[in-house]
Motif scaffolding. Structure first.
Motif, mmCIF file in Angstrom:
data_model
loop_
_atom_site.group_PDB
_atom_site.id
_atom_site.type_symbol
_atom_site.label_atom_id
_atom_site.label_comp_id
_atom_site.label_asym_id
_atom_site.label_seq_id
_atom_site.Cartn_x
_atom_site.Cartn_y
_atom_site.Cartn_z
ATOM 1 N N GLU A 83 105.387 66.125 114.468
ATOM 2 C CA GLU A 83 105.085 67.050 113.395
ATOM 3 C C GLU A 83 105.910 68.321 113.515
ATOM 4 O O GLU A 83 106.161 68.816 114.588
ATOM 5 C CB GLU A 83 103.600 67.459 113.439
ATOM 6 C CG GLU A 83 102.634 66.337 113.140
ATOM 7 C CD GLU A 83 102.694 65.927 111.695
ATOM 8 O OE1 GLU A 83 102.647 64.731 111.404
ATOM 9 O OE2 GLU A 83 102.817 66.816 110.853
ATOM 10 N N GLU A 152 91.834 64.718 101.117
ATOM 11 C CA GLU A 152 92.704 65.889 101.159
ATOM 12 C C GLU A 152 92.842 66.293 102.615
ATOM 13 O O GLU A 152 91.994 65.962 103.450
ATOM 14 C CB GLU A 152 92.108 67.043 100.344
ATOM 15 C CG GLU A 152 90.781 67.542 100.884
ATOM 16 C CD GLU A 152 90.106 68.583 99.994
ATOM 17 O OE1 GLU A 152 90.325 68.549 98.763
ATOM 18 O OE2 GLU A 152 89.342 69.416 100.535
ATOM 19 N N THR A 153 93.902 66.986 102.948
ATOM 20 C CA THR A 153 94.049 67.482 104.313
ATOM 21 C C THR A 153 92.880 68.397 104.650
ATOM 22 O O THR A 153 92.549 69.301 103.895
ATOM 23 C CB THR A 153 95.374 68.259 104.452
ATOM 24 O OG1 THR A 153 96.457 67.363 104.195
ATOM 25 C CG2 THR A 153 95.509 68.845 105.848
ATOM 26 N N GLY A 178 96.205 65.145 108.270
ATOM 27 C CA GLY A 178 97.224 64.978 107.241
ATOM 28 C C GLY A 178 96.777 63.912 106.266
ATOM 29 O O GLY A 178 96.307 62.854 106.682
ATOM 30 N N SER A 179 96.905 64.176 104.968
ATOM 31 C CA SER A 179 96.402 63.249 103.953
ATOM 32 C C SER A 179 97.443 62.243 103.500
ATOM 33 O O SER A 179 97.145 61.341 102.724
ATOM 34 C CB SER A 179 95.884 64.030 102.734
ATOM 35 O OG SER A 179 96.925 64.817 102.172
ATOM 36 N N ARG A 182 102.180 64.743 101.501
ATOM 37 C CA ARG A 182 103.238 65.748 101.555
ATOM 38 C C ARG A 182 104.622 65.150 101.708
ATOM 39 O O ARG A 182 105.625 65.806 101.490
ATOM 40 C CB ARG A 182 102.968 66.721 102.710
ATOM 41 C CG ARG A 182 101.756 67.604 102.485
ATOM 42 C CD ARG A 182 101.469 68.476 103.695
ATOM 43 N NE ARG A 182 102.606 69.296 104.065
ATOM 44 C CZ ARG A 182 102.617 70.111 105.115
ATOM 45 N NH1 ARG A 182 101.546 70.191 105.881
ATOM 46 N NH2 ARG A 182 103.680 70.828 105.396
ATOM 47 N N PRO A 188 98.276 58.868 106.222
ATOM 48 C CA PRO A 188 97.177 59.732 106.650
ATOM 49 C C PRO A 188 96.899 59.553 108.144
ATOM 50 O O PRO A 188 97.038 58.463 108.686
ATOM 51 C CB PRO A 188 95.989 59.248 105.810
ATOM 52 C CG PRO A 188 96.583 58.447 104.701
ATOM 53 C CD PRO A 188 97.848 57.865 105.234
ATOM 54 N N GLY A 190 94.350 61.411 111.599
ATOM 55 C CA GLY A 190 93.345 62.387 112.006
ATOM 56 C C GLY A 190 92.765 62.031 113.354
ATOM 57 O O GLY A 190 93.252 61.123 114.050
ATOM 58 N N VAL A 247 95.217 73.285 109.491
ATOM 59 C CA VAL A 247 94.599 72.224 108.711
ATOM 60 C C VAL A 247 93.677 72.826 107.656
ATOM 61 O O VAL A 247 93.784 72.526 106.467
ATOM 62 C CB VAL A 247 93.810 71.260 109.619
ATOM 63 C CG1 VAL A 247 93.329 70.047 108.813
ATOM 64 C CG2 VAL A 247 94.642 70.815 110.801
#
Length: 341
Positions: A83, A152-153, A178-179, A182, A188, A190, A247
């Motif tokens: 990231e 959503e994030t 992260g959804s 982007r 996604p 988590g 986040v």
């Protein structure tokens, strides 16, 4: 053994998460200008009907506004460690000039809390309307949760009864870092936030100096079946954490390449070790995989307060608590016994 390189072996292979899932690098995407969004809710009473619109604005602060978007350039597509860990608080609360007004016990600090207040009062209004009385405005508590129609994030995924028997994910709550919206190649991802391992980092005999010293007394949590280690940081509104990805307001995350900065922030007294939560492993999905799982009824999507998300790492009953706060049929689900599948 290096904690950040530990291999995660799920106790039972989960059919819903692929071991080959990759989370690709996200290019930096700083806000070039103010972003404005609206939340529109129809406000109804017995005798009147009006539309209520909330407008919120956020502006990205940066020490160098001329920086262009770029990837990390290291070619590492193994997961969250690739990231671009940049982030800051996107919203600031407005100060009221009305000194005579009563102060709320919990002041809204970001758009998520405004949305939660709208949802709370809309539900109260609908319930009171059925009773034939006018509802009074309610205040938002420090802990709240409500359902969402899409991911959503910063949202949470709450496992449904269809995941009972899937040992990795049954009764789990996943905080979505992260959804997958982007970047077209990003899926996604988590961490599970209600699976404490009841071990401290020092028990894993880490080879990383920062983990072996600064964070040795921090507790460990199981974050998911995929290989990587992630930490959450509760910022308490502090803005000097530019190396981490925000986040939701007051909560950031980082990975192995952020340990130097994290340790420095502790050593200089900006944060305490208790402000961090360390997770072994993470959960990730391919581009359309999570959407298909939600449509199949495997997950409820919800928004909840930061106090639940960060405190949930120590709370094995978080699954029940969030469902009860969501109310209605969700609350009923929280009281159902596990199904043997």
């Amino acid at each position: 053994m290096d904690l950040c390189a530990v291999q995660i072996k799920a106790a039972a292979r989960c059919p819903y998460v692929s071991k080959n899932t990759h989370v690709y690098d996200k290019p930096n995407s700083p806000w070039r200008s103010k972003k404005v969004f609206e939340i529109s809710v129809t406000k109804s009473t017995v005798s009147s009907r009006q539309s209520l619109v909330v407008r919120a604005m956020g502006k990205k602060n940066s020490q160098n506004n001329s920086d262009s978007s770029s990837s990390t350039g290291n070619g590492d597509h193994s997961g969250p460690e690739g990231e671009g860990l940049k982030g800051n608080n996107p919203a600031e609360s407005n100060k009221s000039s009305d000194t005579g007004s009563r102060k709320s016990p919990h002041k809204a600090t970001d758009w998520r809390e405004f949305r939660a207040m709208l949802h709370l009062n809309q539900q109260s209004m609908l319930n009171k309307q059925e009773e034939g009385v006018v509802a009074e405005s309610k205040r938002l508590g420090s802990k709240w949760a409500h359902p969402l129609t899409s991911t959503e994030t910063g949202c949470v995924l709450v496992a449904t009864e269809k995941l009972d028997g899937v040992q990795t994910f049954e009764r789990s709550v996943v905080f979505l870092l992260g959804s997958g919206t982007r970047h077209p190649q990003e899926g996604p991802f988590g961490v599970i936030i209600n699976r404490p391992l009841h071990k401290k980092i020092k028990h894993m005999k880490p080879t990383n100096l920062h983990l072996a010293t600064t964070f040795s007394e921090c507790s460990l949590h199981f974050g998911g079946p995929l290989e990587a280690s992630i930490f959450l940081l509760k910022t308490n509104g502090k803005n000097n954490v530019l190396d981490f990805e925000e986040v939701v307001p007051t909560l950031c995350f980082g990975s192995r390449n952020g340990l130097d900065e994290a340790s420095a922030l502790v050593k200089t007294g900006v944060f305490k070790p208790q402000d961090f939560r360390f997770f072994v492993g993470y959960a990730g999905w391919q581009l359309d995989q999570l959407r298909e799982e939600i449509e199949a009824g495997l997950w409820h999507v919800a928004a909840c307060s930061s106090s639940l998300i960060f405190g949930g790492a120590q709370n094995e009953s978080l699954w029940e608590e969030i469902l009860q706060l969501m109310g209605g049929s969700y609350s009923e689900l929280s009281r159902k016994p596990k199904q043997d599948l």
